[in-house]
Write a protein that holds these residues in place. Sequence first.
Motif, PDB file in Angstrom:
ATOM      1  N   THR A 113       0.835  -1.202   0.000  1.00 38.64           N
ATOM      2  CA  THR A 113       0.000   0.000   0.000  1.00 38.64           C
ATOM      3  C   THR A 113       0.866   1.246   0.000  1.00 38.64           C
ATOM      4  O   THR A 113       2.040   1.214   0.407  1.00 38.64           O
ATOM      5  CB  THR A 113      -0.940   0.026   1.226  1.00 38.64           C
ATOM      6  OG1 THR A 113      -1.962   0.996   1.017  1.00 38.64           O
ATOM      7  CG2 THR A 113      -0.186   0.357   2.514  1.00 38.64           C
ATOM      8  N   ASP A 114       0.271   2.358  -0.452  1.00 39.17           N
ATOM      9  CA  ASP A 114       0.867   3.674  -0.234  1.00 39.17           C
ATOM     10  C   ASP A 114      -0.137   4.583   0.472  1.00 39.17           C
ATOM     11  O   ASP A 114       0.014   5.798   0.481  1.00 39.17           O
ATOM     12  CB  ASP A 114       1.348   4.302  -1.543  1.00 39.17           C
ATOM     13  CG  ASP A 114       0.231   4.562  -2.553  1.00 39.17           C
ATOM     14  OD1 ASP A 114      -0.913   4.098  -2.326  1.00 39.17           O
ATOM     15  OD2 ASP A 114       0.493   5.230  -3.572  1.00 39.17           O
ATOM     16  N   THR A 115      -1.166   3.984   1.065  1.00 42.59           N
ATOM     17  CA  THR A 115      -2.207   4.731   1.777  1.00 42.59           C
ATOM     18  C   THR A 115      -1.810   4.924   3.235  1.00 42.59           C
ATOM     19  O   THR A 115      -1.570   3.946   3.943  1.00 42.59           O
ATOM     20  CB  THR A 115      -3.553   3.977   1.712  1.00 42.59           C
ATOM     21  OG1 THR A 115      -3.924   3.792   0.347  1.00 42.59           O
ATOM     22  CG2 THR A 115      -4.639   4.743   2.445  1.00 42.59           C
ATOM     23  N   PRO A 116      -1.741   6.159   3.723  1.00 49.27           N
ATOM     24  CA  PRO A 116      -1.396   6.388   5.130  1.00 49.27           C
ATOM     25  C   PRO A 116      -2.485   5.877   6.076  1.00 49.27           C
ATOM     26  O   PRO A 116      -3.660   5.765   5.699  1.00 49.27           O
ATOM     27  CB  PRO A 116      -1.276   7.919   5.228  1.00 49.27           C
ATOM     28  CG  PRO A 116      -1.143   8.401   3.824  1.00 49.27           C
ATOM     29  CD  PRO A 116      -1.887   7.420   2.975  1.00 49.27           C
ATOM     30  N   ASN A 117      -2.069   5.560   7.283  1.00 49.67           N
ATOM     31  CA  ASN A 117      -2.979   5.153   8.367  1.00 49.67           C
ATOM     32  C   ASN A 117      -3.785   3.904   8.028  1.00 49.67           C
ATOM     33  O   ASN A 117      -4.889   3.711   8.550  1.00 49.67           O
ATOM     34  CB  ASN A 117      -3.933   6.295   8.745  1.00 49.67           C
ATOM     35  CG  ASN A 117      -3.213   7.463   9.363  1.00 49.67           C
ATOM     36  OD1 ASN A 117      -2.229   7.296  10.078  1.00 49.67           O
ATOM     37  ND2 ASN A 117      -3.682   8.672   9.078  1.00 49.67           N
ATOM     38  N   LEU A 118      -3.254   3.056   7.169  1.00 47.77           N
ATOM     39  CA  LEU A 118      -3.915   1.799   6.810  1.00 47.77           C
ATOM     40  C   LEU A 118      -3.051   0.652   7.326  1.00 47.77           C
ATOM     41  O   LEU A 118      -2.028   0.321   6.723  1.00 47.77           O
ATOM     42  CB  LEU A 118      -4.085   1.699   5.296  1.00 47.77           C
ATOM     43  CG  LEU A 118      -4.902   0.499   4.792  1.00 47.77           C
ATOM     44  CD1 LEU A 118      -6.357   0.622   5.227  1.00 47.77           C
ATOM     45  CD2 LEU A 118      -4.817   0.383   3.269  1.00 47.77           C
ATOM     46  N   PRO A 119      -3.419   0.034   8.462  1.00 49.66           N
ATOM     47  CA  PRO A 119      -2.578  -1.008   9.044  1.00 49.66           C
ATOM     48  C   PRO A 119      -2.653  -2.313   8.252  1.00 49.66           C
ATOM     49  O   PRO A 119      -3.711  -2.925   8.147  1.00 49.66           O
ATOM     50  CB  PRO A 119      -3.151  -1.205  10.454  1.00 49.66           C
ATOM     51  CG  PRO A 119      -4.086  -0.048  10.691  1.00 49.66           C
ATOM     52  CD  PRO A 119      -4.577   0.336   9.326  1.00 49.66           C
ATOM     53  N   LEU A 120      -1.535  -2.721   7.682  1.00 47.76           N
ATOM     54  CA  LEU A 120      -1.422  -4.019   7.039  1.00 47.76           C
ATOM     55  C   LEU A 120      -1.044  -5.042   8.095  1.00 47.76           C
ATOM     56  O   LEU A 120      -0.167  -4.786   8.918  1.00 47.76           O
ATOM     57  CB  LEU A 120      -0.349  -4.009   5.953  1.00 47.76           C
ATOM     58  CG  LEU A 120      -0.416  -2.920   4.886  1.00 47.76           C
ATOM     59  CD1 LEU A 120       0.707  -3.125   3.874  1.00 47.76           C
ATOM     60  CD2 LEU A 120      -1.773  -2.883   4.215  1.00 47.76           C
ATOM     61  N   MET A 121      -1.670  -6.222   8.064  1.00 51.71           N
ATOM     62  CA  MET A 121      -1.359  -7.249   9.052  1.00 51.71           C
ATOM     63  C   MET A 121      -1.407  -8.637   8.422  1.00 51.71           C
ATOM     64  O   MET A 121      -2.388  -8.994   7.768  1.00 51.71           O
ATOM     65  CB  MET A 121      -2.346  -7.205  10.226  1.00 51.71           C
ATOM     66  CG  MET A 121      -1.953  -8.118  11.373  1.00 51.71           C
ATOM     67  SD  MET A 121      -3.175  -8.161  12.716  1.00 51.71           S
ATOM     68  CE  MET A 121      -4.332  -9.384  12.074  1.00 51.71           C
ATOM     69  N   LEU A 122      -0.341  -9.412   8.629  1.00 54.25           N
ATOM     70  CA  LEU A 122      -0.303 -10.817   8.262  1.00 54.25           C
ATOM     71  C   LEU A 122       0.052 -11.623   9.500  1.00 54.25           C
ATOM     72  O   LEU A 122       0.725 -11.114  10.413  1.00 54.25           O
ATOM     73  CB  LEU A 122       0.714 -11.083   7.151  1.00 54.25           C
ATOM     74  CG  LEU A 122       0.183 -10.970   5.710  1.00 54.25           C
ATOM     75  CD1 LEU A 122      -0.175  -9.536   5.364  1.00 54.25           C
ATOM     76  CD2 LEU A 122       1.199 -11.512   4.716  1.00 54.25           C
ATOM     77  N   CYS A 123      -0.375 -12.884   9.540  1.00 58.28           N
ATOM     78  CA  CYS A 123      -0.205 -13.734  10.722  1.00 58.28           C
ATOM     79  C   CYS A 123       0.782 -14.877  10.458  1.00 58.28           C
ATOM     80  O   CYS A 123       0.881 -15.369   9.334  1.00 58.28           O
ATOM     81  CB  CYS A 123      -1.557 -14.309  11.146  1.00 58.28           C
ATOM     82  SG  CYS A 123      -2.723 -13.070  11.751  1.00 58.28           S
ATOM     83  N   PHE A 124       1.461 -15.312  11.546  1.00 61.50           N
ATOM     84  CA  PHE A 124       2.553 -16.273  11.405  1.00 61.50           C
ATOM     85  C   PHE A 124       2.671 -17.170  12.638  1.00 61.50           C
ATOM     86  O   PHE A 124       2.433 -16.735  13.755  1.00 61.50           O
ATOM     87  CB  PHE A 124       3.888 -15.539  11.230  1.00 61.50           C
ATOM     88  CG  PHE A 124       3.894 -14.552  10.095  1.00 61.50           C
ATOM     89  CD1 PHE A 124       4.341 -14.920   8.843  1.00 61.50           C
ATOM     90  CD2 PHE A 124       3.431 -13.254  10.281  1.00 61.50           C
ATOM     91  CE1 PHE A 124       4.332 -14.023   7.789  1.00 61.50           C
ATOM     92  CE2 PHE A 124       3.417 -12.341   9.232  1.00 61.50           C
ATOM     93  CZ  PHE A 124       3.873 -12.732   7.977  1.00 61.50           C
ATOM     94  N   ALA A 125       3.108 -18.418  12.394  1.00 67.39           N
ATOM     95  CA  ALA A 125       3.498 -19.314  13.491  1.00 67.39           C
ATOM     96  C   ALA A 125       4.551 -20.273  12.942  1.00 67.39           C
ATOM     97  O   ALA A 125       4.269 -21.432  12.690  1.00 67.39           O
ATOM     98  CB  ALA A 125       2.310 -20.076  14.040  1.00 67.39           C
ATOM     99  N   ASP A 126       5.735 -19.773  12.700  1.00 62.58           N
ATOM    100  CA  ASP A 126       6.926 -20.434  12.147  1.00 62.58           C
ATOM    101  C   ASP A 126       7.277 -19.942  10.758  1.00 62.58           C
ATOM    102  O   ASP A 126       8.461 -19.954  10.386  1.00 62.58           O
ATOM    103  CB  ASP A 126       6.839 -21.968  12.117  1.00 62.58           C
ATOM    104  CG  ASP A 126       6.979 -22.604  13.490  1.00 62.58           C
ATOM    105  OD1 ASP A 126       7.518 -21.940  14.404  1.00 62.58           O
ATOM    106  OD2 ASP A 126       6.548 -23.761  13.658  1.00 62.58           O
ATOM    107  N   CYS A 127       6.300 -19.554   9.924  1.00 64.38           N
ATOM    108  CA  CYS A 127       6.631 -18.990   8.618  1.00 64.38           C
ATOM    109  C   CYS A 127       7.287 -17.614   8.803  1.00 64.38           C
ATOM    110  O   CYS A 127       7.232 -17.023   9.879  1.00 64.38           O
ATOM    111  CB  CYS A 127       5.389 -18.879   7.744  1.00 64.38           C
ATOM    112  SG  CYS A 127       4.716 -20.476   7.248  1.00 64.38           S
ATOM    113  N   THR A 128       7.883 -17.128   7.727  1.00 66.91           N
ATOM    114  CA  THR A 128       8.719 -15.928   7.815  1.00 66.91           C
ATOM    115  C   THR A 128       7.959 -14.658   7.460  1.00 66.91           C
ATOM    116  O   THR A 128       7.472 -14.526   6.324  1.00 66.91           O
ATOM    117  CB  THR A 128       9.920 -16.057   6.864  1.00 66.91           C
ATOM    118  OG1 THR A 128      10.544 -17.321   7.062  1.00 66.91           O
ATOM    119  CG2 THR A 128      10.937 -14.950   7.115  1.00 66.91           C
TER     120      THR A 128
END
Length: 274
Positions: A113-128
């Motif tokens: 993204t290039d949009t301000p105030n937009l929280p990107l979130m991905l989840c992990f449990a051993d992956c990088t």
Amino acid sequence: MAYFLKHIKENIWHGKFSIFPEDIAVHAISTRLGGVSRAPYDSLDLALHVGDEAGDVCENRRIFAASLGLDAAHIVTPNQVHGDVVARVTEKDAGRGATDYDDCIQETDALITDTPNLPLMLCFADCTPIVFLDPEHRAAGIAHGGWKGTVASIAEKTLRCMGEAFGTQPKDVLVGIGPAIGPCCYEVGAEVAEKFRAAFPYADECLLKEQDGHIHLNLWEANRQQMLRAGVPEENIEVAGECTCCRHKWYYSYRADGGKTGRIAAMIALKPEA
């Protein structure tokens, strides 16, 4: 330059990449500490798809986002499938997947993204987790680098998509490679090893090692090499070097926790220009 853990409050910790300028973006890798989820998800589980109580996960997301000065209601997160699809998200995507897993960006393993105030979130449990910041064009991204995504060059494809969308140049981008299962613990079979040899001619030099008669894979180095070979300067890449399996009291680990566990998250949000 070093990845470090910073205590915020009430057992909330931020994993930070020192190379990321705080005036451009706010970012953090979560730990498993400081939330409300009960065993086996204890306690700051940030994933809605692993069997935890949805209300607890939403409260954990609120706690963690607030610790970064962000609104959890605006989180954008995908349904990760160990693929190589990269999605550009904008203000219209704010809140997708924030409280309802069915509303996630579908079948996607990297967001940019290039949009301000937009929280990107991905989840992990051993992956990088692979986190990107382009200070020149004020753009950001996160990629999910499990072994399948790494073989499919998800990190390099994310960087390429940032170039196409925002003009990001490899020489300018900053890359943080977060906590993941380390080569100390990541034993793989012959089939996975062969896929890495086919994808990366240098695999036997720095990615695959014989240990106690078994093959061990270095996902940290695999993604670092992808970035180097894509043109990112070595000094622009920071590797946490934290093994989630060894340190599963701090991080969720699918292997160490027997397959039923929560998820940490990588989160980044651009700040508006002053």
